[in-house]
Design a protein around this motif. Structure first.
Motif, PDB file in Angstrom:
ATOM      1  N   THR A 369      17.493  15.220  -7.498  1.00  0.00           N
ATOM      2  CA  THR A 369      18.800  15.490  -8.090  1.00  0.00           C
ATOM      3  C   THR A 369      19.909  15.013  -7.147  1.00  0.00           C
ATOM      4  OG1 THR A 369      17.810  17.440  -9.105  1.00  0.00           O
ATOM      5  CG2 THR A 369      20.197  17.329  -9.108  1.00  0.00           C
ATOM      6  N   LYS A 370      19.655  15.219  -5.872  1.00  0.00           N
ATOM      7  CA  LYS A 370      20.623  14.808  -4.839  1.00  0.00           C
ATOM      8  C   LYS A 370      20.868  13.289  -4.882  1.00  0.00           C
ATOM      9  CE  LYS A 370      23.165  15.768  -1.344  1.00  0.00           C
ATOM     10  NZ  LYS A 370      24.418  16.386  -1.791  1.00  0.00           N
ATOM     11  N   GLY A 371      19.797  12.539  -5.065  1.00  0.00           N
ATOM     12  CA  GLY A 371      19.936  11.080  -5.118  1.00  0.00           C
ATOM     13  C   GLY A 371      20.745  10.632  -6.329  1.00  0.00           C
ATOM     14  N   LEU A 372      20.526  11.294  -7.456  1.00  0.00           N
ATOM     15  CA  LEU A 372      21.311  10.964  -8.645  1.00  0.00           C
ATOM     16  C   LEU A 372      22.784  11.284  -8.409  1.00  0.00           C
ATOM     17  CD1 LEU A 372      18.870  12.307 -11.408  1.00  0.00           C
ATOM     18  CD2 LEU A 372      19.352   9.913 -10.886  1.00  0.00           C
ATOM     19  N   GLU A 373      23.020  12.433  -7.769  1.00  0.00           N
ATOM     20  CA  GLU A 373      24.396  12.844  -7.476  1.00  0.00           C
ATOM     21  C   GLU A 373      25.093  11.812  -6.577  1.00  0.00           C
ATOM     22  OE1 GLU A 373      24.733  16.586  -5.371  1.00  0.00           O
ATOM     23  OE2 GLU A 373      26.777  16.836  -6.146  1.00  0.00           O
ATOM     24  N   GLU A 374      24.396  11.384  -5.560  1.00  0.00           N
ATOM     25  CA  GLU A 374      25.001  10.423  -4.629  1.00  0.00           C
ATOM     26  C   GLU A 374      25.363   9.115  -5.325  1.00  0.00           C
ATOM     27  OE1 GLU A 374      22.717  12.109  -0.661  1.00  0.00           O
ATOM     28  OE2 GLU A 374      22.067  10.217  -1.567  1.00  0.00           O
ATOM     29  N   ARG A 375      24.488   8.665  -6.219  1.00  0.00           N
ATOM     30  CA  ARG A 375      24.778   7.422  -6.937  1.00  0.00           C
ATOM     31  C   ARG A 375      26.052   7.541  -7.764  1.00  0.00           C
ATOM     32  NH1 ARG A 375      19.184   5.319  -9.643  1.00  0.00           N
ATOM     33  NH2 ARG A 375      18.131   4.719  -7.707  1.00  0.00           N
ATOM     34  N   VAL A 376      26.162   8.662  -8.478  1.00  0.00           N
ATOM     35  CA  VAL A 376      27.330   8.849  -9.337  1.00  0.00           C
ATOM     36  C   VAL A 376      28.590   8.900  -8.478  1.00  0.00           C
ATOM     37  CG1 VAL A 376      28.467  10.450 -10.917  1.00  0.00           C
ATOM     38  CG2 VAL A 376      26.013   9.996 -11.159  1.00  0.00           C
ATOM     39  N   GLU A 377      28.530   9.606  -7.379  1.00  0.00           N
ATOM     40  CA  GLU A 377      29.720   9.730  -6.535  1.00  0.00           C
ATOM     41  C   GLU A 377      30.081   8.395  -5.899  1.00  0.00           C
ATOM     42  OE1 GLU A 377      29.345  13.234  -4.062  1.00  0.00           O
ATOM     43  OE2 GLU A 377      29.476  14.505  -5.848  1.00  0.00           O
TER      44      GLU A 377
ATOM     45  N   GLU B  56      15.764  19.134  -6.120  1.00  0.00           N
ATOM     46  CA  GLU B  56      16.955  18.620  -5.432  1.00  0.00           C
ATOM     47  C   GLU B  56      16.607  17.374  -4.596  1.00  0.00           C
ATOM     48  OE1 GLU B  56      19.852  19.693  -6.115  1.00  0.00           O
ATOM     49  OE2 GLU B  56      21.062  18.800  -4.525  1.00  0.00           O
ATOM     50  N   GLY B  57      15.525  17.451  -3.865  1.00  0.00           N
ATOM     51  CA  GLY B  57      15.142  16.332  -3.004  1.00  0.00           C
ATOM     52  C   GLY B  57      14.165  15.389  -3.688  1.00  0.00           C
TER      53      GLY B  57
END
Lengths: 489, 489
Positions: A369-377, B56-57
């Motif tokens: 989920t974190k990786g998806l978040e980083e891409r969007v940001e 998350e990870g």
């Protein structure tokens, strides 16, 4: 072709390399970045090159291999970091592996017995997306072949919710149904109204404000108008991330109106849904948890690959099944030896259905989920960078400040800048600039970006940023290229 | 798991080999034939094995690779020569290469500018299919995400043809529309009527004869009934290759009735269309050239891979475009530098659309029309062989002589054969035989074949033959296996 040798310093990796390239311009990135985005051929030329005809006899392997090479060569490289033309772009390697697996296995998602892995991964993805939307009691959903079809699902479940008789009796037995959407919505809403027998005249179009957001007071006026006419208002389509401007309708206020008037609230978040992955940007969809249904395409901002389109409902009473089922006895036998509630195919309007969720599940597993978040940001930060660059440069003007990653702007060639100094600068002059620049960039093959007129505004570019491979250098390149391609106009 | 070592003589290649296998039964084919068709796990077991949760990870590459292996392992091998469960099967290598190419390129078929190769190959395939249908003046078409959606297209163009106002005004402004189909038609016809707002009650169901073919006189009676009721009959769905029995409706007689009553004639040839490729068997669809529209899925009998579904109309007046277009200005700009008649995306109800025709085009190029013909004829010959074998064996009974490659039959275990000697033998006894045999074959993983009740007939097996990899040995194996799995019942 004009072929020449150039020496590059790659703008991304800072390496020096030599390469044979077509055209008079040198590319500025190392392979694979220096591959053309497209190698333009007219329809007539391409027909000849491809030898399309299907004949009585087959062809030998070397010939077939050449056909594959040609198909690849003349196709647009949508995964190229300089393909900015649509609301999808980039290439995630995990998703691609997932797609190769599912193409090789060739499943169809009607029943658990033929597609056990793919039905379970679809369910897992839907439940997680539902959690992210914020439906705390859960919900239900299905993957569909495109956001347009998801919006059709929304119209169908909304009217079934209001008038369950419609499935059996049809619309001719009902009062006139009216639905609402903003002027900035996707064109699939009109297609849905036509296809589902509601009629495009019965889509009441609500004005949007200057930023492209539905005006709630105008929405309520239209509801009242429909009621005054004796029609039955049944749903609104709110848009989270409009196609051209990337605008977000005010979902909280729309939800209030829906509650007051007992309307189904559908949110077309096909494009804007990606922002839900970011704690920083999900405020753009504030209120989405109050929607009755949501369409959200992970193939757009989240790069899951075409197609990957979730349609979800907050309902927990098996509405999708009741609304769409036909209970085919050859497929959905009730005397099977396992729990047939896993045979979810009858929720769908399709029979054969592709396993579109699996590639997304695999990618999500890999980057988290974190990786998806980083891409969007990162994509939103890049859009912000581009907007600031546009403001700094002569001859470029923003149509408006971007809220999402649609950066809309005009390019004004030097010869037109004097006449473009008034307050109405961008509504009047030279709508031919963008089409000519687009033609030149495609013939060169250096990049692809979309343009369109919009309301009273003449043709402007719509730059879309998605892929994490896109860099600030690409943004600079975009503006440099447009200037170099259009400065003589 | 119970693992043991067995020595085989491969029934296909006549080689001897050793292999570790699960279960008490030895497999009789060499790798890859000896791969299980499926490795059954209950939904609960499989959820644990797959670790579906999205966290998350992200996960490291070895873990992701293991997830890929698990997904493949627990998926049904639909390309296996002993997967007989659906109306698709087998794996064509050229088609698979085409699919890998298109997945990697990730195109969407709205406009020529983003998908030049795939729009042209789609057009070439459609024109060839139209030629094979026999529309000498040509026609138009589009690939859709499934035969169900193709049938929806048919309903929509048929009603638009009769009442062009429906697109704008909707059904509430029209008289009650009535459509016709046989009792043996695919369930998507009812889904289409519900989804398009016509209502399932307004689908008048026409009785079929004992062989599953629509009775023309009954069709005309139903048309008269609709007229007497003051409704507006507008179309018939004729089926070429019904889902369960593989029956072909009498198209010439249906066309005569359509002409007399001004009805749109749609032929759902999703399954049976394959027979058009065979000069020997295309008589089954005699009269299809008189249809107004045809749905035909090359992903079924022609093995193009899911999905590959053509919807075609005989009309030459741009009906698809007029009926479905919404003219989005951001996508279908009219000021482009090429001939925008190649931007065919607005014919579709979809926006994003996959390039489903390309894999079929590549396969057709590789094996030729002749190769497709041979495959179809081989499948029909294999079905004939199986039917004759069934007649020879104790305990097996044909439901009817097959016309196509649906071979429908009962298996009667020895303990029940005495009571199964009357004329009504197969309508009464022991509907649990097929489900139990199916459960056992899936848990063993040796093959998959469908079963269903049908009308007044208790559960029978429906064996479907498609792939050229299927041999007479596979047919013998099928019958041997069913007997060995069910003889104790």
């Amino acid at each position: 072709h004009h072929i020449s040798v150039h020496t590059f310093r790659c703008s991304l990796h800072r390496c020096t390399l030599q390469k044979y390239v077509q055209t008079e311009y040198a590319f500025e990135k190392c392979p694979p970045c220096s591959v053309f985005v497209c190698e333009w051929r007219s329809p007539e030329q391409l027909k000849d090159l491809l030898d399309l005809e299907l004949r009585e006899g087959g062809e030998a392997h070397p010939q077939i291999l050449q056909r594959c090479r040609d198909a690849i060569r003349y196709s647009v490289k949508t995964g190229h970091p300089r393909f900015f033309n649509q609301l999808y772009a980039g290439m995630d390697p995990y998703s691609l592996v997932g797609r190769f697996i599912t193409e090789a296995i060739n499943p169809s998602l009607y029943t658990y017995e033929v597609a056990p892995v793919f039905l379970l991964t679809e369910e897992a993805v839907l439940q997680k997306m539902i959690e992210i939307i914020g439906w705390q009691e859960g919900g239900d959903g299905i993957f569909s072949p495109g956001g347009s079809v998801s919006n059709m699902y929304a119209v169908n479940v909304a009217r079934y919710h209001h008038c369950p008789d419609v499935k059996v009796l049809g619309l001719s037995a009902l009062p006139r149904l009216v639905m609402f959407t903003s002027q900035e919505c996707h064109y699939s809403v009109a297609k849905a109204a036509a296809f589902l027998g509601i009629g495009t005249n019965n889509v009441y179009v609500i004005p949007s404000d200057k930023r492209g957001k539905m005006i709630p007071a105008e929405f309520e006026k239209q509801v009242q108008r429909a009621k005054d006419e004796g029609a039955l208002p049944f749903m609104v389509n709110a848009t989270a991330g409009t196609t051209v401007l990337g605008a977000f309708d005010p979902l909280e206020e729309i939800a209030d109106i829906c509650e007051r008037h007992n309307l189904w609230m559908h949110v077309d978040a096909c494009w804007g849904g990606g922002a839900l992955m970011s704690k920083k940007h999900r405020y753009l969809l504030q209120g989405i948890h109050r929607a009755n249904s949501v369409a959200w395409n992970p193939h757009k901002m989240l790069m899951a690959g075409l197609q990957c389109c979730a349609f979800m409902v907050r309902d927990k009473t098996n509405l999708l099944q009741r609304c769409h089922s036909a209970q085919a006895s050859y497929l959905f036998q009730q005397d099977k030896f396992y729990d047939v509630s896993y045979d979810t195919g009858d929720k769908s309007i399709q029979c054969s259905r592709k396993p579109d969720a699996f590639k997304f599940w695999l990618m999500w597993k890999a980057i988290g989920t974190k990786g998806l978040e980083e891409r969007v940001e990162r994509a939103l930060a890049m859009a912000r960078y581009l907007a600031e660059e546009i403001k700094k440069r002569d001859g470029f003007r923003l149509v408006m400040e971007p809220e999402y990653t649609n950066v809309c702007f005009w390019y004004i060639p030097p010869s037109l800048r004097d006449m473009a100094d008034g307050p109405d600068v961008c509504t009047t002059p030279y709508p031919q600039v963008a089409p000519v620049v687009k033609e030149r960039m495609m013939k060169k093959g250096s990049m692809m970006v979309g343009y369109q007129p919009h309301g009273d505004k003449a043709n402007f570019f719509r730059q879309i940023i998605i892929s994490p491979q896109v860099s600030r250098e690409d943004m600079d390149f975009l503006l440099d290229q447009i200037h170099s391609l259009g400065m003589d106009l």
